[in-house]
Design a protein around this motif. Structure first.
Motif, PDB file in Angstrom:
ATOM      1  N   ARG A 185       0.844  -1.195   0.000  1.00 33.52           N
ATOM      2  CA  ARG A 185       0.000   0.000   0.000  1.00 33.52           C
ATOM      3  C   ARG A 185       0.876   1.241   0.000  1.00 33.52           C
ATOM      4  O   ARG A 185       1.632   1.458   0.935  1.00 33.52           O
ATOM      5  N   CYS A 223       1.850   5.301   0.163  1.00 36.29           N
ATOM      6  CA  CYS A 223       1.357   6.467   0.907  1.00 36.29           C
ATOM      7  C   CYS A 223       0.926   7.507  -0.132  1.00 36.29           C
ATOM      8  O   CYS A 223       1.720   7.903  -0.986  1.00 36.29           O
ATOM      9  N   ARG A 269      -8.231  12.605   3.436  1.00 36.46           N
ATOM     10  CA  ARG A 269      -8.682  11.533   4.335  1.00 36.46           C
ATOM     11  C   ARG A 269     -10.159  11.702   4.646  1.00 36.46           C
ATOM     12  O   ARG A 269     -10.668  12.825   4.673  1.00 36.46           O
TER      13      ARG A 269
END
Ligand code: NDP
Ligand code: MG
Length: 406
Positions: A299, A301, A306
């Protein structure tokens, strides 16, 4: 949210990727919404320190294509439009970047050795180059849903035979890929595709009949290319996605549900036979799905906004209305009858969509045309090979053109 007017900067990054070197990749449809987002994600994941770009491609946006090719140091830039070859050649003169044009050039470039390929061309035009990349065993990040809708299991067979991975970029399928337990596939009962419902979710049929292309192009949550935005408004996009999901996850038509979820926060869900439902959530930003495919199985960054649950406060759901949105019903027919009906649905839809964009037909007539073409051509013809897929696509386009009066 990003859009393709905000061009990514592909500076040399300061950190090498987790593979400890350059990954050689190609981006087909780099000038589109998916393509621009892909270059943006790559820039965030190390730029030229991490990625060696073989091919970038576009069609009409030559200035952007030339800029992208320079910025990422591509080996070759291809325009699908042969009439724009000279313009591209001039724009890249003195750079040492190879220039080519036309479908054969796209196929040739897709055959060049790379680990990973973004299939970001829109429409059936994306099938041939994606197949060329699949046949040499590249990992395919699949944004172009038309490959699976039209060629279904034939397309997947080519990928499996050559040994590459098929990584879904479409946000719903990417969400399912993230929560689908491949080791317990017998315990998967259903998948639930979420749909925003588009800008006309609460319009009456009378109001929908008066919709213009500009109104249909304005999606409430996602920033995407023109054609997929209009397909989202008509729900043809969801229809294509149902067929795409059936092939990708090897499910029966009855296992595929659609639920309207206006906030586009839950990107899709998998229901298991113990009653659990697993979902993937996030802000509506395609860079999450693209980054997932680029770094898989890790995964990365990513600089996406968010989720703020307190601000979100509530998530809504409603049953889709197949009377106002007949493409959902047409997708069920295509899934149940199988064969070449997916190719027929998509070919007819591409012509009807162009006719709507050119204001030759109304918004609701798109589904009428596709339904007529499916009825006349779709009598359970099996999909024997890719050639048969192209023939069905051509026949559907020809009949749809007659019906729109071209
Ligand atoms: P865009 O219209 O923004 O971009 C399409 C790309 O394909 C551009 O690079 C365009 O070139 C190129 N292109 C157009 N016509 C042809 C052709 N005949 N031959 C070769 N290349 C061509 O589309 P999107 O990026 O929105 O979508 C790309 C694909 O991804 C579609 O299949 C769509 O359904 C799918 N998808 C997109 C999502 C999104 O968020 N945008 C989400 C999920 C799936 P140019 O612009 O230079 O003319
Ligand atoms: Mg989608």
């Amino acid at each position: 949210m990003t859009d393709n007017t905000e061009h990514p900067r592909f500076h040399t990054g300061s950190h090498a990727n987790s593979h400890g070197g350059h990954r050689r990749i190609s981006i087909f449809g780099s000038t589109g919404s998916i393509g621009c987002n892909t270059l943006d994600v790559m820039a965030h994941l190390g730029g030229r320190d991490a990625f060696q770009v073989c091919a970038v491609s576009g069609r009409s946006n030559i200035d952007l294509l030339a800029r992208q090719a320079r910025e990422c140091g591509a080996e070759i830039a291809i325009t699908a439009d042969e009439a724009r070859y000279t313009q591209l050649k001039e724009a890249l003169s003195g750079t040492g970047i190879e220039v080519a044009a036309g479908e054969a050039a796209l196929i040739e470039a897709a055959g060049r050795d790379t680990e990973w390929v973004m299939a970001g061309i829109v429409g059936m035009a994306g099938l041939a180059p994606t197949l060329a990349a699949a046949r040499r065993g590249a990992d395919i990040a699949l944004a172009n849903k038309e490959c699976l809708v039209s060629a279904g299991t034939l397309f997947q067979r080519e990928i499996e035979r050559a040994g590459g991975r098929l990584l879904p970029v479409d946000s719903e399928h990417n969400a399912i890929h993230q929560v689908f337990d491949r080791h317990q596939r017998d315990s998967v009962e259903r998948i639930i595709l979420t749909a925003s419902g588009g800008p006309f979710r609460s319009f009456s049929s009378e109001e929908m009949a008066r919709v213009t292309p500009a109104m249909a192009a304005d999606h409430p949550n996602w920033s995407m290319g023109l054609k997929i935005s209009i397909d989202s408004a008509s729900m043809f996009n969801k229809a294509l996605e149902m067929i795409e999901a059936m092939h990708l996850f090897d499910l029966r038509p009855q296992q595929i549900e659609v639920i309207i979820h206006p906030q586009s926060v839950i990107h899709s869900m998998v229901g298991y036979h113990d009653g659990s439902v697993l979902a993937q959530l996030g802000t509506p930003d395609m860079r999450t799905a693209i980054g997932y495919c680029l770094a898989y199985p890790q995964r990365p960054c990513l600089p996406v906004e968010r989720l703020d649950f307190a601000r979100l406060a509530q998530l809504d759901f409603e049953k889709p209305d197949e009377t106002r949105f007949p493409p959902l019903r047409l997708a069920r027919q295509a899934m149940e009858k199988g064969g070449l009906l997916g190719a027929i649905l998509n070919g007819a839809k591409e012509i009807a969509l162009e006719a709507f964009i050119e204001e030759k037909i109304g918004f609701l007539e798109m589904a009428d045309i596709v339904e007529t073409v499916m009825e006349r051509l779709g009598a359970g013809v099996p999909a024997i090979d890719i050639q048969a897929v192209y023939e069905a696509d051509a026949a559907a386009r020809m009949l749809a053109r007659e019906l729109v009066g071209d």
